[in-house]
Design a protein around this motif. Structure first.
Motif, short mmCIF file in Angstrom:
data_model
loop_
_atom_site.label_atom_id
_atom_site.label_comp_id
_atom_site.label_asym_id
_atom_site.label_seq_id
_atom_site.Cartn_x
_atom_site.Cartn_y
_atom_site.Cartn_z
N HIS A 80 0.86 -1.18 0.00
CA HIS A 80 0.00 0.00 0.00
C HIS A 80 0.90 1.23 0.00
O HIS A 80 1.63 1.47 0.96
CB HIS A 80 -0.88 -0.05 1.26
N SER A 81 0.87 1.99 -1.09
CA SER A 81 1.57 3.27 -1.13
C SER A 81 0.56 4.32 -0.66
O SER A 81 -0.34 4.68 -1.40
CB SER A 81 2.05 3.53 -2.55
N PRO A 82 0.71 4.78 0.59
CA PRO A 82 -0.40 5.50 1.22
C PRO A 82 -0.51 6.96 0.79
O PRO A 82 0.42 7.53 0.20
CB PRO A 82 -0.07 5.40 2.70
N GLU A 83 -1.65 7.54 1.12
CA GLU A 83 -1.88 8.96 0.91
C GLU A 83 -0.80 9.75 1.66
O GLU A 83 -0.46 9.43 2.80
CB GLU A 83 -3.25 9.32 1.46
N GLY A 84 -0.27 10.77 1.03
CA GLY A 84 0.73 11.60 1.71
C GLY A 84 2.12 10.99 1.70
O GLY A 84 3.01 11.44 2.41
N ARG A 85 2.30 9.90 0.94
CA ARG A 85 3.61 9.26 0.70
C ARG A 85 4.19 8.54 1.89
O ARG A 85 4.64 7.42 1.79
CB ARG A 85 4.64 10.26 0.17
N ARG A 86 4.24 9.23 3.06
CA ARG A 86 4.67 8.58 4.29
C ARG A 86 6.02 7.86 4.17
O ARG A 86 6.19 6.76 4.68
CB ARG A 86 3.60 7.59 4.79
N VAL A 87 6.98 8.45 3.48
CA VAL A 87 8.33 7.86 3.46
C VAL A 87 8.95 8.07 4.84
O VAL A 87 8.46 8.87 5.63
CB VAL A 87 9.21 8.50 2.36
N PHE A 88 10.05 7.36 5.14
CA PHE A 88 10.70 7.51 6.44
C PHE A 88 11.75 8.62 6.34
O PHE A 88 12.83 8.42 5.79
CB PHE A 88 11.33 6.18 6.86
N PRO A 89 11.43 9.80 6.88
CA PRO A 89 12.23 10.99 6.59
C PRO A 89 13.67 10.95 7.10
O PRO A 89 14.55 11.51 6.45
CB PRO A 89 11.44 12.13 7.26
N THR A 90 13.92 10.25 8.22
CA THR A 90 15.28 10.30 8.77
C THR A 90 16.15 9.16 8.23
O THR A 90 17.29 9.00 8.67
CB THR A 90 15.29 10.23 10.31
#
Lengths: 240, 299
Positions: A80-90
């Motif tokens: 699931h590639s979610p709404e708002g991308r939600r990549v791990f920023p750090t």
């Protein structure tokens, strides 16, 4: 491959989905379109376990997955590639991709060649190769979107859910994203795509469902829907 | 000047202990936004279990240094178990029900229970912990340093470095960082975030238990050794920022050094005041901590 029957879900006391029934056949690209607040994102969340459905059935292959925790559903091969991308920023881009393959790297799913798949992602999204050592939080919106899609693909999923991959992108990048989706479809990946750009979604999809107030209002082959004057008037803004 | 440097050096080893315990607060806060307020008690029980283990080994004709090294894995394992129990009894349910304060009371309560248990098992008196290194001070340019003080600094830094390396290189460590970044997104990757949180509690108590056996040969050990250390380390975690590993080391050193200086130049009676004043200042000027990133809630 993915079969949803009478799916009901709520946020608190507000019921958002009133019995959704839809199907995604193996290798097909199915678009889920509809206006804002119709329940498109909620449908994807209820499928992937981010939101626990109240009732109804979700079948992935032969297995019933409704109500199972999200991590277990992912391990069974639903990405699931979610709404708002939600990549791990750090974390760097490369680690984000690796985490997409977490179930494969930890024995919950067939391992295959993870390093080769990361390489394949870099070929599919050359920008990610340039940025591979950079923290995901420093990427532009378009790059983060590519990363979110690539990360989901790293699962080698049975089914891929894509939530608004075009959101917040420039027209040129939107075009690029849809070109990528077409390429994934050609590669045989089963997808359920939620989009605000209904016209573009119908352009690439095989089949489409129109969601209205938490119910399926209309469904049919994408090509037919594209040419249906009623659909055009209501969902495609008349124009294109 | 000589005296000043001497005080700074003594402050550093105390400060490292504060830093390690504060690091433990960070570990659980990162993954679950909750803390174990019984962290000081985790240090204390770790030290006392270590004491019993090392005395047993010495009784079986092991040398003190060998016994100390053999004891460490036992203490680490005990700390991990204790932390898991705290998470299971005190925190898991609160996270599940999104309770704002349930875990605070629960972890304080568990801390008190651990303290009570320790008083009944080991008594209320302070006990001497065998030192694995010579207790005679080394003289370096007129400054006296106990070998164990050096061991504290090295041990604390190694522990933090080990956690950092684990987080950066192993897939499980990356899963911990992913959970800290975004719990929902981590679940979508197939990461069982509930288990990651349990693990972070285990690791947190493990670091505290190790800090306990490092500091015990220098101070004394006993059921009451944890409370003050736990509270001060909490101040350090706030001063340094709950999100910065470097912050807690620097914060710990600042507090340790300021304390020993105040103890000498002002009065030992006021030893605890400067750290708390520092805490109040940081809270009013930079609430996210000296090294913390300010939490901006996106809507």
């Amino acid at each position: 491959m993915l079969k949803i029957d009478q799916l009901v879900a709520s946020y608190g006391k507000v019921r958002v989905l009133h019995g959704i029934t839809l199907q995604v056949k193996k290798g097909a690209l199915v678009a889920l379109i509809g206006s804002n607040g119709a329940g498109k994102t909620t449908t994807l969340r209820a499928i992937s376990g981010m939101l626990r459905p109240q009732s109804g059935s979700v079948q992935l292959g032969d297995a019933e997955i409704a109500g199972k925790p999200a991590y277990e559903i992912a391990r069974r091969g639903l990405a699931h590639s979610p709404e708002g991308r939600r990549v791990f920023p750090t974390l760097p881009v490369r680690d984000n991709l690796e985490l997409g393959a977490y179930p494969r790297l930890t024995g919950a799913r067939t391992k295959g060649d993870v390093a080769a798949d990361i390489e394949r992602m870099y070929e599919l999204f050359p920008r990610l190769r340039e940025r591979r050592g950079q923290l995901a939080g420093t990427l532009s919106g378009g790059e983060q979107q590519m990363l979110a899609m690539a990360r989901a693909l790293m699962l080698s999923p049975e089914v891929l859910l894509l939530d608004e991959p075009s959101m917040g992108l420039s027209p040129k990048l939107v075009e690029e994203v849809f070109a990528t989706i077409a390429r994934l479809k050609a590669a045989g990946i089963t997808m359920l795509l939620v989009e605000q750009f209904a016209a573009a979604a119908l352009e690439v999809a095989d089949f489409a469902y129109v969601l209205e107030n938490g119910k399926i209002a209309l469904s049919g082959e994408a090509a037919k829907m594209r040419d249906d004057p009623a659909v055009r008037a209501a969902y495609l803004g008349g124009g294109h | 000047m000589q005296i000043f440097l001497q005080l700074v050096v003594s402050g550093i080893s105390v400060g490292m202990i504060y830093g390690v315990i504060a690091f433990g607060y960070q570990l659980t806060f990162a993954t679950s936004k909750t803390l174990n307020f019984g962290q000081g008690e985790a240090l204390m029980t770790g030290a006392l279990v270590g004491l019993t283990t090392i005395n047993f080994l010495i009784g079986n004709h092991f040398g003190v240094s060998v016994a100390f090294i053999l004891m460490i894995p036992v203490v680490l394992l005990f700390g991990a178990c204790q932390g898991s129990v705290v998470e299971w009894l005190g925190v898991r349910q609160a996270i599940k029900t999104k309770s704002e304060a349930g875990w605070i009371m629960a972890t304080i309560a568990l801390g008190i229970i651990f303290k009570n248990l320790a008083e009944n098992i080991w008594g209320r008196d302070a006990l001497k912990f065998p030192s694995p290194l010579p207790e005679a001070s080394l003289d370096i340019g007129g400054i006296r340093i106990q070998p164990m003080e050096v061991a504290i600094v090295i041990g604390a830094l190694l522990m933090m470095l080990a956690v950092e390396v684990f987080n950066r290189t192993s897939i499980y460590g990356k899963a911990v960082v992913a959970t800290s970044n975004d719990r929902d997104a981590a679940q979508l990757m197939g990461i069982n975030t509930g288990r990651v949180i349990t693990f972070s509690y285990a690791l947190s108590s493990m670091t505290a238990a190790l800090a306990g056996v490092l500091v015990a040969p220098v101070t004394l050990t006993g059921a009451s050794m944890g409370a003050v250390l736990g509270l001060k380390a909490f101040a350090v975690a706030i001063i340094g920022g709950l999100s910065s590993g470097l912050g807690v080391v620097v914060g710990g050193l600042i507090l340790g050094i300021v304390e020993t200086l105040t103890g000498f130049y002002v009065s030992t009676g006021y030893k605890d005041v400067p750290g708390l004043v520092l805490l109040l200042i940081v809270l009013s000027v930079k609430p996210s901590g000296l090294f913390g990133k300010s939490a901006i809630k996106k809507v």
